[in-house]
Enzyme design. Structure first.
Site, short mmCIF file in Angstrom:
data_model
loop_
_atom_site.label_atom_id
_atom_site.label_comp_id
_atom_site.label_asym_id
_atom_site.label_seq_id
_atom_site.Cartn_x
_atom_site.Cartn_y
_atom_site.Cartn_z
N GLY A 1 2.86 11.57 -58.08
CA GLY A 1 3.04 12.23 -56.96
C GLY A 1 4.02 13.28 -57.19
O GLY A 1 3.65 14.63 -57.36
N ARG A 2 5.36 13.19 -56.80
CA ARG A 2 6.21 14.23 -56.80
C ARG A 2 6.28 15.16 -58.13
O ARG A 2 6.31 16.31 -57.88
CB ARG A 2 7.58 13.63 -56.58
CG ARG A 2 7.75 12.95 -54.99
CD ARG A 2 8.86 12.10 -54.80
NE ARG A 2 8.59 10.94 -55.67
CZ ARG A 2 9.36 9.86 -55.87
NH1 ARG A 2 10.88 9.91 -55.26
NH2 ARG A 2 9.29 8.73 -56.46
N GLN B 1 -8.71 11.70 -49.65
CA GLN B 1 -8.29 10.60 -49.01
C GLN B 1 -8.14 10.55 -47.53
O GLN B 1 -7.66 11.27 -47.00
CB GLN B 1 -6.51 10.43 -49.38
CG GLN B 1 -6.08 9.16 -48.95
CD GLN B 1 -4.55 8.91 -49.04
OE1 GLN B 1 -3.85 9.47 -48.17
NE2 GLN B 1 -4.30 7.73 -49.75
N TYR C 1 -0.46 2.82 -42.46
CA TYR C 1 -1.65 3.53 -41.63
C TYR C 1 -2.48 2.67 -41.02
O TYR C 1 -2.58 1.35 -41.19
CB TYR C 1 -2.16 4.80 -42.32
CG TYR C 1 -1.01 5.84 -42.51
CD1 TYR C 1 -0.12 6.21 -41.30
CD2 TYR C 1 -0.55 5.75 -43.61
CE1 TYR C 1 1.03 7.18 -41.88
CE2 TYR C 1 0.57 6.57 -44.19
CZ TYR C 1 1.48 7.29 -43.08
OH TYR C 1 2.29 7.71 -43.18
N ARG D 1 -6.60 2.43 -51.49
CA ARG D 1 -5.35 2.65 -51.87
C ARG D 1 -4.62 1.56 -51.09
O ARG D 1 -4.88 1.40 -49.92
CB ARG D 1 -4.80 3.95 -51.60
CG ARG D 1 -3.18 4.22 -52.13
CD ARG D 1 -2.78 5.59 -52.28
NE ARG D 1 -2.06 5.84 -53.56
CZ ARG D 1 -0.94 6.49 -53.59
NH1 ARG D 1 -0.55 7.04 -52.34
NH2 ARG D 1 -0.07 6.54 -54.62
C1 LIG Z 1 5.71 14.61 -49.70
C2 LIG Z 1 4.84 13.17 -49.96
C3 LIG Z 1 3.66 13.02 -49.09
C4 LIG Z 1 3.02 12.02 -49.11
N1 LIG Z 1 1.91 11.73 -48.67
C5 LIG Z 1 1.04 10.51 -48.93
C6 LIG Z 1 -0.30 10.50 -48.28
O1 LIG Z 1 -0.63 11.39 -47.60
N2 LIG Z 1 -0.98 9.34 -48.69
C7 LIG Z 1 -0.66 8.70 -49.69
O2 LIG Z 1 -1.36 7.46 -49.81
N3 LIG Z 1 0.87 8.81 -50.17
C8 LIG Z 1 1.47 9.57 -49.54
N4 LIG Z 1 2.65 9.71 -50.66
C9 LIG Z 1 3.04 8.74 -51.49
C10 LIG Z 1 2.64 9.11 -52.96
O3 LIG Z 1 1.21 9.38 -53.06
C11 LIG Z 1 3.14 8.55 -54.00
O4 LIG Z 1 2.69 7.13 -54.01
C12 LIG Z 1 4.87 8.57 -54.08
O5 LIG Z 1 5.42 9.86 -53.90
C13 LIG Z 1 5.34 7.77 -55.22
O6 LIG Z 1 4.97 8.31 -56.46
P1 LIG Z 1 5.81 9.23 -57.35
O7 LIG Z 1 6.92 8.44 -57.63
O8 LIG Z 1 4.98 9.60 -58.64
O9 LIG Z 1 6.00 10.48 -56.39
C14 LIG Z 1 3.50 10.98 -50.38
C15 LIG Z 1 4.63 11.40 -51.13
C16 LIG Z 1 5.35 12.48 -50.96
C17 LIG Z 1 6.36 12.53 -51.64
#
Ligand SMILES: Cc1cc2nc3c(=O)[nH]c(=O)nc-3n(C[C@H](O)[C@H](O)[C@H](O)COP(=O)(O)O)c2cc1C
Length: 359
Positions: free
Chosen positions: A317-318, A98, A180, A227
Site C-alpha cells: 500500500g503505502r 475495489q 465497511y 478482501r
Molecule cells: C491512505 C490509505 C488509504 C487506504 N484506503 C483503503 C481502501 O480504500 N480500501 C482498503 O481495502 N484498504 C485501504 N487501505 C489499507 C491498505 O490497502 C493496506 O492494507 C495498508 O496500507 C497496509 O499495507 P502497507 O503496509 O503496505 O501500506 C488504505 C491505506 C492507506 C495508507
C-alpha cells in the site's frame, strides 16, 4: 517455476507480469464522486504492478461515506473509469476496482442528495469522521437495513460489477474488510440482528456470501475477488470467539463459488490486533485458490511469504503510493524508498498524489 516477486502469475483469464499487487487506497481525489484525469495519471504511473486494486469505490450513493471518494453506479462514473482503465492498460498494467460500500462509516454531509447512512443494526461506529462541509463529526447512528434495503444493496453491487466490466476493469474486488458494510454484517460489534442476516456465524456471513454469489453470477467467478480482515481493528470491528470459525466458513463458501482470489489483511504492523494464530494458513488451505497477503510487507518479507507458499501474490500500500516505480526499485534491490506523506493522503489536488518522484 519458482515463486518470486518477479515471476508471472495466471489469475483467471489474465496474466500478471509479477506477483506485486498495489493495495487499494482511498485518495479522495474525485470531486463530485467522479474520477478525473489526475486519477488516470496516478494509476498509469503505477501500472508496472502485476495488479492494481483501486481505491474503495462505492457501488451505491449510500456507500459514499467519505469526502470525494468515487462511485461506479452512474453513466458519468463509468465513462470516467474507462479513461482510467485505458490508461493503465496502455501502460501494460492490469486493474481491479475495489467496491467499498461504507455503510455506517459515513456522514450525511458526505453523501449525495438521497443517500442514506445504513448498516445492519442501528449501532454507530465509534469515534468521528471528516466531512468537507462540517469538519470532524461523530459517526451517526445508521438506519438499520430492512430486508428490502439488503436486497437493494446486493443488487447495487451486482449492477456496479456489470458497469466495472463495461468500464474495462479486469476484476472486481469486494471490500469485505476494515469495518465497511460487508464487514459490518460479518462482525458482531455492528451486527446485532436476530433474523437470517445476523446471530449465527452462517447468518453473519450471509451478506458477504450473497454479494459474492450474485456478483459471480453476473460477471463470472474468475473476475471476482474479496478482501478480508479477520483481526478487525478498524471501524469498531472486534474479533470474538467465533472469528476463526466464521472466516474458515467464508473460505469454504468462496471455494465453492470459485472466487478469483482472497486478499487477506494483517494490519498488526500498523498497531491493529494480530490475526488469530494459524487462521491465514487454515483459510489458504480451505480456499485452495489465489491467496493475496497485505499489510506492512517489505520486499524481503514478501519474498519469504511467496517462497514459503503463505501467499501467491503480495500487496503493498503505502510503499506504492509514494514510489510509483516500486517494482523497478525492488528489482534494483533498493531499500531506500520515498516515504509516504500521510498529511497529503486525502487532500484534493495533485500534491502528494501524482507528484511522487518516478525514479
Ligand atoms: C491512505 C490509505 C488509504 C487506504 N484506503 C483503503 C481502501 O480504500 N480500501 C482498503 O481495502 N484498504 C485501504 N487501505 C489499507 C491498505 O490497502 C493496506 O492494507 C495498508 O496500507 C497496509 O499495507 P502497507 O503496509 O503496505 O501500506 C488504505 C491505506 C492507506 C495508507
Amino acid at each position: 517455476m519458482t515463486q518470486t516477486l518477479f515471476s508471472t502469475y495466471q489469475l483467471g483469464r489474465i496474466t500478471l507480469a509479477n506477483r506485486i499487487v498495489m493495495s487499494p487506497m482511498t485518495r479522495s481525489r474525485s470531486p463530485g464522486n467522479v474520477p478525473d484525469a489526475h486519477v488516470a495519471e496516478y494509476y498509469a504511473q503505477r501500472a508496472t504492478a502485476g495488479l492494481i486494486v483501486t481505491e474503495g469505490t462505492s457501488p451505491s450513493p449510500d456507500g459514499l461515506g467519505y469526502a470525494r471518494i468515487p462511485g461506479l453506479f452512474s453513466d458519468a462514473q463509468q465513462t470516467a473509469w474507462k479513461v482510467v482503465t485505458d490508461a493503465v492498460h496502455a501502460a501494460g498494467g492490469k486493474i481491479a476496482v475495489q467496491f467499498m460500500h461504507t455503510g455506517r462509516v459515513g456522514h450525511q454531509a458526505n453523501l449525495p442528495a438521497g443517500g442514506r447512512v445504513v448498516g445492519p443494526s442501528a449501532v454507530a461506529a465509534p469515534g468521528e469522521m471528516y466531512t468537507d462541509s462540517q469538519g470532524m463529526q461523530a459517526h451517526p447512528v445508521p438506519v438499520a437495513m430492512t430486508e428490502a434495503d439488503i436486497e437493494k444493496a446486493i443488487g447495487e453491487f451486482v449492477s456496479a460489477s456489470k458497469r466495472a466490466v463495461a468500464a474495462g476493469f479486469d476484476l472486481v474486488e469486494l471490500h469485505g474488510a476494515n469495518g465497511y458494510l460487508i464487514d459490518q454484517f460479518l462482525n458482531a460489534a455492528s451486527n446485532q440482528r436476530t433474523d437470517r442476516w445476523g446471530g449465527s456465524l452462517e447468518n453473519r456471513a450471509r451478506f458477504a456470501v450473497e454479494v459474492a454469489r450474485r456478483t459471480v453470477a453476473e460477471i463470472g467467478a474468475d473476475r471476482v475477488g474479496i478482501r478480508l480482515s479477520p483481526a478487525g481493528g478498524n471501524g469498531g470491528m472486534v474479533a470474538d470467539a467465533n472469528t476463526t470459525a466464521l472466516y474458515l466458513h467464508l473460505a469454504k463458501e468462496f471455494k465453492t463459488l470459485k472466487l478469483a482470489y482472497i486478499h487477506m489483511i494483517d494490519h498488526s504492523a500498523m498497531g491493529a490486533p494480530k490475526p488469530p494464530e494459524g487462521l491465514f494458513a487454515g483459510m489458504k488451505e480451505a480456499f485452495g485458490g489465489t491467496f493475496i497477503l497485505a499489510g506492512g510487507l517489505t520486499a524481503a518479507t514478501a519474498e519469504a511469504a511467496l517462497t514459503e507458499r503463505r501467499a501467491d501474490l503480495v500487496a503493498f500500500g503505502r510503499p506504492f503510493l509514494s514510489n510509483p516505480n516500486l517494482v523497478a526499485k525492488f528489482q534494483r534491490g533498493e531499500t531506500n524508498l520515498t516515504p509516504f506523506n500521510f498529511k497529503l493522503a486525502y487532500t484534493p489536488g495533485p500534491e502528494g498524489y501524482t507528484d511522487y518522484p518516478a525514479n
